[in-house]
Design an enzyme around this catalytic site. Structure first.
Site, PDB file in Angstrom:
ATOM      1  N   ASP A   1       0.847  -1.203   0.000  1.00 16.96           N
ATOM      2  CA  ASP A   1       0.000   0.000   0.000  1.00 16.96           C
ATOM      3  C   ASP A   1       0.878   1.247   0.000  1.00 16.96           C
ATOM      4  OD1 ASP A   1      -2.783   1.198   0.463  1.00 16.96           O
ATOM      5  OD2 ASP A   1      -1.569   2.165   2.013  1.00 16.96           O
TER       6      ASP A   1
ATOM      7  N   TYR B   1       3.095  10.029   0.816  1.00 21.05           N
ATOM      8  CA  TYR B   1       4.083   9.444   1.739  1.00 21.05           C
ATOM      9  C   TYR B   1       5.507   9.856   1.361  1.00 21.05           C
ATOM     10  CZ  TYR B   1       0.069   6.534   3.084  1.00 21.05           C
ATOM     11  OH  TYR B   1      -1.178   6.095   3.476  1.00 21.05           O
TER      12      TYR B   1
ATOM     13  N   LYS C   1      -2.388   6.211  -4.078  1.00 21.48           N
ATOM     14  CA  LYS C   1      -3.505   7.125  -3.786  1.00 21.48           C
ATOM     15  C   LYS C   1      -3.261   8.520  -4.349  1.00 21.48           C
ATOM     16  CE  LYS C   1      -3.718   4.697   0.605  1.00 21.48           C
ATOM     17  NZ  LYS C   1      -2.335   4.573   1.067  1.00 21.48           N
TER      18      LYS C   1
ATOM     19  N   HIS D   1      -7.406   9.556  -1.944  1.00 18.20           N
ATOM     20  CA  HIS D   1      -6.885   9.435  -0.568  1.00 18.20           C
ATOM     21  C   HIS D   1      -7.867   9.977   0.470  1.00 18.20           C
ATOM     22  CE1 HIS D   1      -2.741   9.110   1.544  1.00 18.20           C
ATOM     23  NE2 HIS D   1      -3.697   8.880   2.403  1.00 18.20           N
TER      24      HIS D   1
END
Ligand SMILES: NC(=O)c1ccc[n+]([C@@H]2O[C@H](COP(=O)([O-])OP(=O)(O)OC[C@H]3O[C@@H](n4cnc5c(N)ncnc54)[C@H](OP(=O)(O)O)[C@@H]3O)[C@@H](O)[C@H]2O)c1
Length: 323
Positions: A44, A49, A78, A111
């Site tokens: 994931d 990030y 996402k 997201h």
């Protein structure tokens, strides 16, 4: 192997995957490579990030060293909040694909339903430090742009993250493609059972984020209960010769909830994967379900104790809305 589910897109998705939020650049490459070696097939990721290039390097090395092929992996990413405008969606997806070194994603999620101001600043702020929102683009308009990525072959399946039931209903009404999953915070202290049942009826799987209670969240306070130290969970774990982490992950896959624990520690990556050699009884399953707390949500962006985004019209978590 802990099993897989068939998504409403027809593709198979492993019930257990590796999370990568807060997995640092110097650590995540080795973590992803090790995960592939020990048998993980689902990872994931997310643009926000800030580590998709390193994740991509880990994927490439993991495949090279094990012989696992791209088609054996299931990679999720996402779309970030600043890229909700329909004209920005494909570019954001292409950037993620290029960072990960992939030709397609298995699953691409919105997201969050609420958008920030368009642009390359991921947290755009006014001079007084307030986050700048974009309110003219609805989550459903962004969804319709995601549908085009499927038509173009850039992504195989599409889904949601942090959406409430009203927002899901709007997409089901106006979209051509049904969301495959809704990725939300989910663990024994916040089990999302009403949303899980609602989604199940619509053919949508819940994908549980922060399944270990996000012990690393930067805003944790000492008085908040710690899931991994819960005495009742420790007792169940001891009776099975397992750890609390393994018990809470097993509980999720037994209720057909997809789960994505994050770790960059090689031993814990193995520990979290080793959950197929025991079964929780129905009594244990019910006991875990009874740990739910109305205040059990821990992942909610906050500033000075207040919800950072609560005043956005498309913010999903609303007082008075059960799920
Ligand atoms: N869609 C969203 O908005 C959203 C929000 C949050 C998270 N997510 C996704 O969900 C994934 C998981 O959630 P999360 O990262 O918030 O939290 P989590 O998986 O609940 O917990 C991760 C933390 O637990 C530690 N840990 C891992 N395995 C452990 C074990 N067996 N025993 C004890 N500690 C252990 C990890 O440290 P070590 O790394 O040192 O092992 C890390 O500090 C994320 O990484 C991300 O991919 C999505």
């Amino acid at each position: 192997m802990s099993g897989a589910v068939t998504l409403n897109s027809g593709f198979s998705m492993p019930l257990l995957g590796l999370g990568t939020w807060q997995s640092k650049a110097g650590e995540v490459e080795a973590a992803v490579k090790h995960a592939i070696k020990v048998g993980y097939r689902s990872i994931d990721c997310a643009a926000i990030y800030g580590n998709e290039t390193e994740v991509g390097a880990g994927l490439a090395q993991g495949m090279k060293e094990t012989g696992v092929k791209r088609e054996d992996l299931f990679i999720t990413s996402k779309l970030w909040n600043t890229k909700h405008h329909p004209d920005d969606v494909e570019g954001a997806c292409q950037k993620t694909l290029s960072d990960l070194g992939l030709a397609y994603l298995d699953l691409y999620l919105i997201h969050w339903p609420h958008a920030f101001r368009r642009g390359d600043d991921v947290f755009p702020k006014s001079e007084d430090g307030a986050l700048l929102f974009e309110t003219s683009v609805t989550p459903t308009e962004t969804w319709l742009a995601l549908e085009k990525l499927v038509e173009k072959g850039l992504v195989r399946s599409i889904g949601l993250s942090n959406f409430n039931s009203l927002q899901i209903n709007d997409i089901l009404e106006k979209g051509k493609i049904k969301p495959c999953v809704n990725q939300v915070e989910c663990h024994p202290y916040f089990n999302q059972e009403p949303l899980r049942k609602f989604c199940e009826e619509k053919g949508i799987f819940i994908m549980a984020y922060s399944p270990l209670g996000a012990p690393q969240r930067p805003w944790a306070t000492p008085d908040e209960p710690k899931l991994l130290e819960d005495p009742k969970l420790m007792e169940i774990a001891k009776n099975h010769g397992k750890t609390v982490a393994q018990v809470v992950l097993r509980w999720q896959i037994q209720r057909q909830v997809i789960v994505i624990p994050k770790s960059v520690n090689l031993n814990r990556i193995e520990e979290n994967f080793s959950i197929s050699d025991f079964t929780l009884s129905s009594e244990n399953m019910e006991l875990l379900a009874s740990f739910h707390r109305a205040d059990g949500r821990v992942v909610e962006p906050r500033v000075n104790g207040k919800s950072r985004d609560g005043h956005h019209p498309h913010y999903p978590f609303r007082d008075g809305l059960e799920f």
